[in-house]
Enzyme design. Structure first.
Site, PDB file in Angstrom:
ATOM      1  CE1 TYR A  64     -11.568 -10.581  -8.355  1.00 39.19           C
ATOM      2  CE2 TYR A  64     -11.796  -8.337  -7.681  1.00 39.19           C
ATOM      3  CZ  TYR A  64     -12.201  -9.488  -7.822  1.00 39.19           C
ATOM      4  OH  TYR A  64     -13.696  -9.792  -7.869  1.00 39.19           O
ATOM      5  CE  LYS A 122     -13.401 -10.256 -11.442  1.00 40.78           C
ATOM      6  NZ  LYS A 122     -14.216 -11.262 -11.844  1.00 40.78           N
TER       7      LYS A 122
HETATM    8  N1  LIG Z   1     -17.587 -12.041  -3.586  1.00 44.00           N
HETATM    9  C1  LIG Z   1     -17.581 -10.599  -3.889  1.00 44.00           C
HETATM   10  O1  LIG Z   1     -17.672  -9.825  -2.909  1.00 44.00           O
HETATM   11  C2  LIG Z   1     -17.571 -10.445  -5.174  1.00 44.00           C
HETATM   12  C3  LIG Z   1     -17.336  -8.855  -5.681  1.00 44.00           C
HETATM   13  C4  LIG Z   1     -17.357  -8.509  -6.842  1.00 44.00           C
HETATM   14  C5  LIG Z   1     -16.902  -9.473  -7.813  1.00 44.00           C
HETATM   15  N2  LIG Z   1     -17.186 -10.974  -7.555  1.00 44.00           N
HETATM   16  C6  LIG Z   1     -16.812 -11.959  -8.704  1.00 44.00           C
HETATM   17  O2  LIG Z   1     -17.783 -12.794  -8.588  1.00 44.00           O
HETATM   18  C7  LIG Z   1     -17.329 -14.003  -9.036  1.00 44.00           C
HETATM   19  C8  LIG Z   1     -17.801 -15.175  -8.326  1.00 44.00           C
HETATM   20  O3  LIG Z   1     -16.932 -14.849  -7.104  1.00 44.00           O
HETATM   21  P1  LIG Z   1     -17.459 -15.616  -5.705  1.00 44.00           P
HETATM   22  O4  LIG Z   1     -17.363 -14.443  -4.690  1.00 44.00           O
HETATM   23  O5  LIG Z   1     -18.565 -16.435  -5.902  1.00 44.00           O
HETATM   24  O6  LIG Z   1     -16.156 -16.525  -5.354  1.00 44.00           O
HETATM   25  P2  LIG Z   1     -16.063 -18.164  -5.095  1.00 44.00           P
HETATM   26  O7  LIG Z   1     -14.476 -18.159  -4.955  1.00 44.00           O
HETATM   27  O8  LIG Z   1     -17.042 -18.429  -3.975  1.00 44.00           O
HETATM   28  O9  LIG Z   1     -16.701 -18.885  -6.446  1.00 44.00           O
HETATM   29  C9  LIG Z   1     -15.719 -18.894  -7.604  1.00 44.00           C
HETATM   30  C10 LIG Z   1     -15.820 -20.027  -8.227  1.00 44.00           C
HETATM   31  O10 LIG Z   1     -14.993 -20.009  -9.496  1.00 44.00           O
HETATM   32  C11 LIG Z   1     -14.480 -21.284  -9.725  1.00 44.00           C
HETATM   33  N3  LIG Z   1     -13.381 -21.388 -10.363  1.00 44.00           N
HETATM   34  C12 LIG Z   1     -12.026 -20.834  -9.953  1.00 44.00           C
HETATM   35  N4  LIG Z   1     -11.293 -20.923 -11.115  1.00 44.00           N
HETATM   36  C13 LIG Z   1     -12.003 -21.506 -12.216  1.00 44.00           C
HETATM   37  C14 LIG Z   1     -11.328 -21.634 -13.387  1.00 44.00           C
HETATM   38  N5  LIG Z   1     -10.437 -21.605 -13.696  1.00 44.00           N
HETATM   39  N6  LIG Z   1     -12.431 -22.424 -14.233  1.00 44.00           N
HETATM   40  C15 LIG Z   1     -13.760 -22.491 -13.834  1.00 44.00           C
HETATM   41  N7  LIG Z   1     -13.953 -22.387 -12.589  1.00 44.00           N
HETATM   42  C16 LIG Z   1     -13.176 -21.752 -11.647  1.00 44.00           C
HETATM   43  C17 LIG Z   1     -14.289 -21.948  -7.962  1.00 44.00           C
HETATM   44  O11 LIG Z   1     -13.988 -23.183  -8.205  1.00 44.00           O
HETATM   45  C18 LIG Z   1     -15.419 -21.442  -7.434  1.00 44.00           C
HETATM   46  O12 LIG Z   1     -16.315 -22.409  -7.603  1.00 44.00           O
HETATM   47  C19 LIG Z   1     -16.003 -13.770  -9.602  1.00 44.00           C
HETATM   48  O13 LIG Z   1     -15.600 -13.565 -10.747  1.00 44.00           O
HETATM   49  C20 LIG Z   1     -15.356 -12.691  -8.583  1.00 44.00           C
HETATM   50  O14 LIG Z   1     -14.484 -11.975  -9.101  1.00 44.00           O
HETATM   51  C21 LIG Z   1     -17.183 -11.345  -6.542  1.00 44.00           C
END
Ligand SMILES: NC(=O)c1ccc[n+]([C@@H]2O[C@H](COP(=O)([O-])OP(=O)(O)OC[C@H]3O[C@@H](n4cnc5c(N)ncnc54)[C@H](O)[C@@H]3O)[C@@H](O)[C@H]2O)c1
Length: 270
Positions: A164, A168
């Site tokens: 991951y 990133k």
């Molecule tokens: N939640 C956190 O603490 C956090 C922190 C830092 C970064 N992020 C980043 O934020 C972004 C969103 O994360 P989140 O926490 O909302 O996660 P989440 O799992 O709630 O949402 C992710 C979404 O992406 C979709 N997805 C997955 N693979 C896919 C693909 N191949 N094509 C299209 N859609 C796809 C999923 O179906 C889901 O709806 C991610 O890139 C994650 O790495 C999250």
């Protein structure tokens, strides 16, 4: 300041078209709702058709303009279709938020090639495809805003998060390079590196096998995380959506190649 400050006008996205990937859940859903509330016509793209539809329905239910698209961002062809259809429908694409992402918890010594490939295909190549397709359309039209979702994982090493974190960190360098390459075309390229945000991604740490939340476990997981923030806060999707709105809007016309860190102060790079 070159005149009267007009904060509402500067963050108004009326007449703009936007794509948000991973819009079916969590942060992406929050960003899609925010962009639509600011007046943009939003394509809510997700690999899950029902999730994308649900977000688009929520936006329309609040009076916004949205449509759903079922897209796997690891497919260049599907991302190309996504961008082409947004341009065909609205005449231009103003904003893309390459937000879709997945996570795995595997120590480096146990990481197999297929697992690594899957994470890189979605998190890094998926963002690259979005940057390339949207970047071409925006450069041809004379401008736009590309927003890539990085993570606080770029500032701190956590056990199990090598795949991951690598993906990133790659997004950060991609963002800065593209900002340099497309600045002269009026295209701004930035990334957001969120701290911990409660979504289905983070719920994996405290969900029971049936998906319900174990509240004791949740408190045990979140309390130490909260302490890493000088504000004592865990974030919510709207905290990231506000950052995305800023970067999408004319308020950020002087901002490109930056990594914005809405993280409650958990890291403060120089
Ligand atoms: N939640 C956190 O603490 C956090 C922190 C830092 C970064 N992020 C980043 O934020 C972004 C969103 O994360 P989140 O926490 O909302 O996660 P989440 O799992 O709630 O949402 C992710 C979404 O992406 C979709 N997805 C997955 N693979 C896919 C693909 N191949 N094509 C299209 N859609 C796809 C999923 O179906 C889901 O709806 C991610 O890139 C994650 O790495 C999250």
């Amino acid at each position: 300041m070159t005149g009267e400050p007009r904060p509402a006008a500067l963050t108004d996205l009326a007449g703009r078209s936007a794509i948000v990937t991973g819009a079916g859940s969590g942060i992406g859903r929050g960003i899609a709702q925010m962009f639509a509330a600011a007046g943009a016509a939003v394509v809510c793209a997700d690999i899950s058709a029902p999730a994308a539809e649900e977000t688009a329905g929520l936006v329309r239910g609040s009076g916004g303009v949205a449509k759903a698209a079922t897209v796997d961002v690891s497919s260049r062809a599907q991302v190309a279709d996504l961008v082409a259809s947004a341009v065909a429908e609205h005449g231009r694409l103003d904003v893309i938020c390459n937000n879709a992402g997945i996570i795995i918890d595997v120590p480096v010594l146990d990481l197999d090639e297929a697992e690594l490939d899957r994470v890189l295909a979605v998190n890094l190549k998926g963002v690259l495809f979005g940057c390339q397709e949207a970047g071409r359309a925006m450069a041809a039209a004379g401008g736009g805003s590309i927003i890539n979702m990085a993570s606080g994982a770029v500032d701190a090493a956590a056990p199990g998060l090598a795949a991951y974190g690598i993906s990133k960190a790659g997004i950060v360098q991609l963002t800065k390079t593209l900002a340099v390459e497309l600045g002269h075309d009026g295209v701004r390229v930035n990334a957001i590196a969120p701290g911990l945000i409660e979504t289905s991604m983070t719920r994996r740490h405290y969900a029971r096998p049936d998906g319900s939340v174990d509240e004791d476990r949740r408190a045990a997981v979140l309390q130490p995380m909260r302490k890493t923030s000088p504000l004592g806060l865990i974030g919510a999707p709207e905290d990231i959506a506000w950052a995305a709105l800023y970067l999408a809007s004319d308020a950020a016309r002087f901002v490109t190649g930056q990594i914005l860190r809405p993280n409650g102060g958990t890291s403060m790079p120089w």
